[in-house]
Motif scaffolding. Structure first.
Motif, PDB file in Angstrom:
ATOM      1  N   VAL A  22      78.358  34.079  44.835  1.00  0.00           N
ATOM      2  CA  VAL A  22      78.072  34.166  43.394  1.00  0.00           C
ATOM      3  C   VAL A  22      79.386  34.176  42.618  1.00  0.00           C
ATOM      4  O   VAL A  22      80.309  34.932  42.948  1.00  0.00           O
ATOM      5  CB  VAL A  22      77.267  35.445  43.070  1.00  0.00           C
ATOM      6  CG1 VAL A  22      76.966  35.517  41.573  1.00  0.00           C
ATOM      7  CG2 VAL A  22      75.978  35.486  43.883  1.00  0.00           C
ATOM      8  N   TYR A  23      79.466  33.346  41.562  1.00  0.00           N
ATOM      9  CA  TYR A  23      80.670  33.294  40.721  1.00  0.00           C
ATOM     10  C   TYR A  23      80.263  33.274  39.253  1.00  0.00           C
ATOM     11  O   TYR A  23      79.424  32.467  38.837  1.00  0.00           O
ATOM     12  CB  TYR A  23      81.498  32.051  41.046  1.00  0.00           C
ATOM     13  CG  TYR A  23      81.878  31.978  42.499  1.00  0.00           C
ATOM     14  CD1 TYR A  23      82.949  32.707  43.000  1.00  0.00           C
ATOM     15  CD2 TYR A  23      81.126  31.212  43.398  1.00  0.00           C
ATOM     16  CE1 TYR A  23      83.275  32.676  44.348  1.00  0.00           C
ATOM     17  CE2 TYR A  23      81.443  31.171  44.747  1.00  0.00           C
ATOM     18  CZ  TYR A  23      82.516  31.912  45.216  1.00  0.00           C
ATOM     19  OH  TYR A  23      82.827  31.889  46.551  1.00  0.00           O
ATOM     20  N   ARG A  24      80.863  34.156  38.497  1.00  0.00           N
ATOM     21  CA  ARG A  24      80.650  34.197  37.040  1.00  0.00           C
ATOM     22  C   ARG A  24      81.794  33.445  36.377  1.00  0.00           C
ATOM     23  O   ARG A  24      82.924  33.930  36.330  1.00  0.00           O
ATOM     24  CB  ARG A  24      80.571  35.647  36.551  1.00  0.00           C
ATOM     25  CG  ARG A  24      79.395  36.414  37.158  1.00  0.00           C
ATOM     26  CD  ARG A  24      79.257  37.800  36.547  1.00  0.00           C
ATOM     27  NE  ARG A  24      78.139  38.510  37.140  1.00  0.00           N
ATOM     28  CZ  ARG A  24      76.866  38.398  36.762  1.00  0.00           C
ATOM     29  NH1 ARG A  24      76.560  37.559  35.771  1.00  0.00           N
ATOM     30  NH2 ARG A  24      75.917  39.087  37.352  1.00  0.00           N
ATOM     31  N   LEU A  25      81.512  32.252  35.860  1.00  0.00           N
ATOM     32  CA  LEU A  25      82.569  31.393  35.333  1.00  0.00           C
ATOM     33  C   LEU A  25      83.209  31.987  34.081  1.00  0.00           C
ATOM     34  O   LEU A  25      84.338  31.631  33.738  1.00  0.00           O
ATOM     35  CB  LEU A  25      82.012  29.996  35.043  1.00  0.00           C
ATOM     36  CG  LEU A  25      81.438  29.263  36.271  1.00  0.00           C
ATOM     37  CD1 LEU A  25      80.972  27.870  35.891  1.00  0.00           C
ATOM     38  CD2 LEU A  25      82.443  29.193  37.405  1.00  0.00           C
ATOM     39  N   GLY A  26      82.509  32.903  33.422  1.00  0.00           N
ATOM     40  CA  GLY A  26      83.097  33.596  32.277  1.00  0.00           C
ATOM     41  C   GLY A  26      84.204  34.550  32.676  1.00  0.00           C
ATOM     42  O   GLY A  26      84.976  35.008  31.837  1.00  0.00           O
ATOM     43  N   HIS A  27      84.291  34.888  33.982  1.00  0.00           N
ATOM     44  CA  HIS A  27      85.356  35.760  34.478  1.00  0.00           C
ATOM     45  C   HIS A  27      86.600  34.978  34.890  1.00  0.00           C
ATOM     46  O   HIS A  27      87.585  35.577  35.303  1.00  0.00           O
ATOM     47  CB  HIS A  27      84.864  36.561  35.693  1.00  0.00           C
ATOM     48  CG  HIS A  27      83.875  37.619  35.329  1.00  0.00           C
ATOM     49  ND1 HIS A  27      83.221  38.370  36.277  1.00  0.00           N
ATOM     50  CD2 HIS A  27      83.413  38.051  34.139  1.00  0.00           C
ATOM     51  CE1 HIS A  27      82.408  39.227  35.684  1.00  0.00           C
ATOM     52  NE2 HIS A  27      82.502  39.035  34.381  1.00  0.00           N
ATOM     53  N   VAL A  28      86.543  33.644  34.796  1.00  0.00           N
ATOM     54  CA  VAL A  28      87.702  32.826  35.173  1.00  0.00           C
ATOM     55  C   VAL A  28      88.610  32.700  33.958  1.00  0.00           C
ATOM     56  O   VAL A  28      88.239  32.114  32.950  1.00  0.00           O
ATOM     57  CB  VAL A  28      87.256  31.434  35.668  1.00  0.00           C
ATOM     58  CG1 VAL A  28      88.463  30.593  36.067  1.00  0.00           C
ATOM     59  CG2 VAL A  28      86.296  31.574  36.839  1.00  0.00           C
ATOM     60  N   MET A  29      89.806  33.298  34.064  1.00  0.00           N
ATOM     61  CA  MET A  29      90.659  33.488  32.895  1.00  0.00           C
ATOM     62  C   MET A  29      91.895  32.591  32.951  1.00  0.00           C
ATOM     63  O   MET A  29      93.022  33.053  33.003  1.00  0.00           O
ATOM     64  CB  MET A  29      91.093  34.953  32.824  1.00  0.00           C
ATOM     65  CG  MET A  29      89.944  35.938  32.895  1.00  0.00           C
ATOM     66  SD  MET A  29      88.948  35.957  31.403  1.00  0.00           S
ATOM     67  CE  MET A  29      90.022  36.877  30.328  1.00  0.00           C
ATOM     68  N   GLY A  30      91.707  31.281  32.945  1.00  0.00           N
ATOM     69  CA  GLY A  30      92.850  30.380  32.903  1.00  0.00           C
ATOM     70  C   GLY A  30      93.402  30.058  34.275  1.00  0.00           C
ATOM     71  O   GLY A  30      92.875  30.461  35.305  1.00  0.00           O
ATOM     72  N   TYR A  74      77.133  31.332  37.152  1.00  0.00           N
ATOM     73  CA  TYR A  74      76.696  31.765  35.821  1.00  0.00           C
ATOM     74  C   TYR A  74      77.695  31.204  34.813  1.00  0.00           C
ATOM     75  O   TYR A  74      78.901  31.431  34.936  1.00  0.00           O
ATOM     76  CB  TYR A  74      76.647  33.284  35.729  1.00  0.00           C
ATOM     77  CG  TYR A  74      75.557  33.905  36.568  1.00  0.00           C
ATOM     78  CD1 TYR A  74      74.270  34.085  36.066  1.00  0.00           C
ATOM     79  CD2 TYR A  74      75.810  34.319  37.874  1.00  0.00           C
ATOM     80  CE1 TYR A  74      73.264  34.645  36.836  1.00  0.00           C
ATOM     81  CE2 TYR A  74      74.815  34.888  38.661  1.00  0.00           C
ATOM     82  CZ  TYR A  74      73.546  35.044  38.135  1.00  0.00           C
ATOM     83  OH  TYR A  74      72.553  35.607  38.907  1.00  0.00           O
ATOM     84  N   ALA A  75      77.202  30.481  33.810  1.00  0.00           N
ATOM     85  CA  ALA A  75      78.091  29.748  32.900  1.00  0.00           C
ATOM     86  C   ALA A  75      78.437  30.513  31.635  1.00  0.00           C
ATOM     87  O   ALA A  75      79.320  30.085  30.885  1.00  0.00           O
ATOM     88  CB  ALA A  75      77.449  28.413  32.522  1.00  0.00           C
ATOM     89  N   GLU A  76      77.768  31.619  31.327  1.00  0.00           N
ATOM     90  CA  GLU A  76      77.993  32.331  30.071  1.00  0.00           C
ATOM     91  C   GLU A  76      79.472  32.712  29.907  1.00  0.00           C
ATOM     92  O   GLU A  76      80.086  33.258  30.818  1.00  0.00           O
ATOM     93  CB  GLU A  76      77.151  33.603  30.007  1.00  0.00           C
ATOM     94  CG  GLU A  76      75.829  33.436  29.282  1.00  0.00           C
ATOM     95  CD  GLU A  76      74.852  32.520  30.000  1.00  0.00           C
ATOM     96  OE1 GLU A  76      74.083  31.841  29.319  1.00  0.00           O
ATOM     97  OE2 GLU A  76      74.852  32.487  31.232  1.00  0.00           O
TER      98      GLU A  76
END
Length: 587
Positions: A22-30, A74-76
């Motif tokens: 599971v990966y939350r793309l909103g947590h990817v910070m640059g 998750y794209a949010e």
């Protein structure tokens, strides 16, 4: 009896548990992340965010690991650029090719998330919707605000298309800037529809035809095959648990365990942890492939840090190759030359040097890339912007408004050239223009030197501040290949003939243990060839401004971004006269 028990134990394979990553793309910070503080990493409630390179590494892991049965995204809140999404799409297709499904759950999709989502199995919140309205590019112009404050911008630019300074002295774009924005926008939207079409739901033309309809309810999105299922999140999870009955969900699967804080429940746990911390670390004898990240606006502090690392790498016999990953609109001309010169010295040692461009590698970002062999870019990368600008803010009217008067004494014809109370006079403007033309000539000279025999046409016709997509840049010979970070690393590995190697990243994201040890490590002495006095950078930090920006970010994130860039630009002008900066410093 013991022998029989051991024989029984080793006679049967130990099965690992099936996993859903599971990966939350909103947590990817640059591309890269600043190191968190100890208090932050020790907080059990806080999830340590991923950087983009971590995400790519984790998805590569999912392709090769048999225990991973599916991936959930998750794209949010996703803040990835289009070029990053193109690279991510290739990983998604590789996961699917390995026989694993990729799911995406969302409360709504828009132009930013749709190109990536289309290649997954999409579950949409039943009351959500999809927005696909096309592409809009907005530039804020600050001249009216500066006039009210009594501030006037005196900007000099070399190149008719070098428009980064226009928001400070114009209220609308120049003809050249408007033309450039239109051409770039059209090129980028082609890449949006192409990215959507990799899913084979529709072709690119069908996606383009949807933009005039614009907004889709959840049912309309389902009818247009923009999503696959309408369901609430608990129904989505229930369905996955039924499909993969023996699987556990694992957030950020593939991240090293060393990035997690230690689990210390008693004194023995603490003793064990500090024993492990103090134990001598085994040094690897592998060759090194260096991965250097140039991420953000280039100032002299960044330029010096990268120069020092690259020069160290050039002297280190174990470093056989280097990949420079660039996600930058440029910045200081001086700092860009520092990085460029260091890469030239690295190549002179006979080592392999490859460049990978991310969302943007323009102006100073492109300047830093020119010696790459080859240079990789995504087709949606923004690059080029070969030109120079500089100037200052004149504050005399503001001083008049608030009752401040000045008296100046000078020795030397040009001693007041940077005065904040007067515009450049004719002689000063000629001197500034002469200086900036020299920088422009050096910039173009570096390109001719690094891209010898590869440019397809006259460089001056490509320069002047003109901006290109990665695909357009490849056609002009400004870049060599369309591809991402992994393609660049594989190329460097092959050129250097590396079989077993260690990947060393800079700036390095430290594990929990490394952060503790780093604070006690003495500073190493460096060769004069590598080091000289560090450069300080002026800043415009203010407690009330920080508080204002934090509050504004909640309600107006786009406006906050533009204001942040405004102050970033002023900071650069305050510190230096000559900049190599892309007009979309919003990037």
């Amino acid at each position: 009896m013991r022998f029989l028990l051991l024989l029984f134990f080793f006679s049967f394979p130990v099965f690992s548990k099936d996993l859903i990553a599971v990966y939350r793309l909103g947590h990817v910070m640059g591309e890269t992340l600043p190191e968190p503080g100890i208090n932050e990493i020790l907080n059990p409630e806080k999830i340590r965010p991923l950087n983009f390179m971590h995400l790519l590494s984790c998805l590569n892991y999912c392709v090769s690991k048999d225990d991973v049965k599916a991936v959930v995204l998750y794209a949010e809140g996703m803040r990835l650029g289009l070029a990053q999404k193109q690279e991510l799409l290739r990983r998604i297709h590789e996961i699917k090719k390995a026989g694993k499904k990729v799911y995406l759950y969302t409360h709504g999709l828009d132009e930013a998330s749709l190109p990536l989502a289309q290649s997954t199995e999409i579950s949409l919140f039943p009351e959500g919707g999809v927005s696909f309205r096309g592409l809009a590019m907005q530039q804020l112009y600050f001249k009216g605000m500066l006039d009210k404050l009594g501030l006037e911008a005196d900007i000099v630019h070399i190149g008719d298309y070098k428009s980064a300074g226009e928001p400070f002295y114009l209220t609308a774009p120049s003809e050249e800037a408007a033309k450039q924005q239109r051409e770039l926008g059209e090129g980028l939207f082609v890449e949006v529809t192409k990215s959507c079409a990799t899913s084979e739901r529709k072709d690119a033309a069908a996606y383009r035809a949807l933009i005039d309809e614009g907004l889709f309810s959840s049912q309309q999105a389902l009818d247009h095959k923009l999503v696959d299922t309408l369901e609430y999140h608990n129904e989505f999870i229930k369905r996955l648990k039924k499909t993969y009955a023996k699987a556990d969900f694992k957030l950020n699967y593939g991240m090293p365990k060393s990035f997690e804080p230690p689990k210390i429940n008693n004194m023995m746990d603490a003793i064990s942890f500090f024993q492990k911390l103090s134990a001598p670390k085994k040094k690897s004898n592998n060759d090194i492939l260096a991965l250097v990240n140039l991420d953000g606006t280039i100032d002299t502090r960044m330029g010096e840090a990268l120069r020092r690392y690259i020069m160290r790498a050039s002297q280190n016999d174990k470093v056989k190759a280097m990949v420079l990953r660039i996600n930058s609109p440029g910045g200081s001309a001086l700092a860009s030359e520092m990085i460029c010169q260091a890469t030239e010295e690295f190549k002179k040692t006979g080592k392999t040097f490859v460049v990978s461009m991310s969302n943007v590698a323009a102006s100073g970002g492109y300047y830093s890339a020119v010696f790459g062999e080859p240079i990789y870019a995504e087709s949606a990368t923004i690059t080029g912007s070969i030109g120079v600008l500089g100037g200052k803010l004149v504050m005399s009217k503001m001083f008049d408004k608030i009752g401040i008067s000045t008296h100046e004494f000078k020795i030397g014809k040009y001693s007041d050239i940077n005065s904040s109370t007067s515009f450049f006079n004719e002689d000063q403007r000629a001197k500034i223009t002469e200086s900036m033309n020299r920088v422009y000539d050096v910039f173009k000279g570096r390109i001719i030197q690094g891209r010898e025999g590869k440019l397809k046409g006259d460089l001056e016709a490509m320069a002047g501040g003109r901006v290109y997509t990665g695909l357009q840049a490849k056609e002009l010979g400004l870049v060599d290949k369309i591809g991402g970070l992994r393609e660049a690393i594989n190329d460097a590995k092959e050129q250097a003939g590396l079989k077993r190697y260690s990947l060393e990243t800079f700036p390095k994201q430290l594990s929990f243990e490394e952060m503790l040890m780093e604070s006690f490590r003495p500073q190493e002495k460096e060769d004069e060839f590598v080091s000289y006095d560090p450069i300080t950078v002026k800043s415009m930090n203010s407690a009330w401004l920080t508080e204002l920006m934090l509050n504004l970010k909640i309600h107006q994130p786009q406006l906050t971004q533009e204001i942040h860039k405004f102050f970033q630009y002023l900071t650069l002008l305050q510190g230096e006269n000559t900049l190599v900066l892309d007009p979309r410093w919003a990037q």
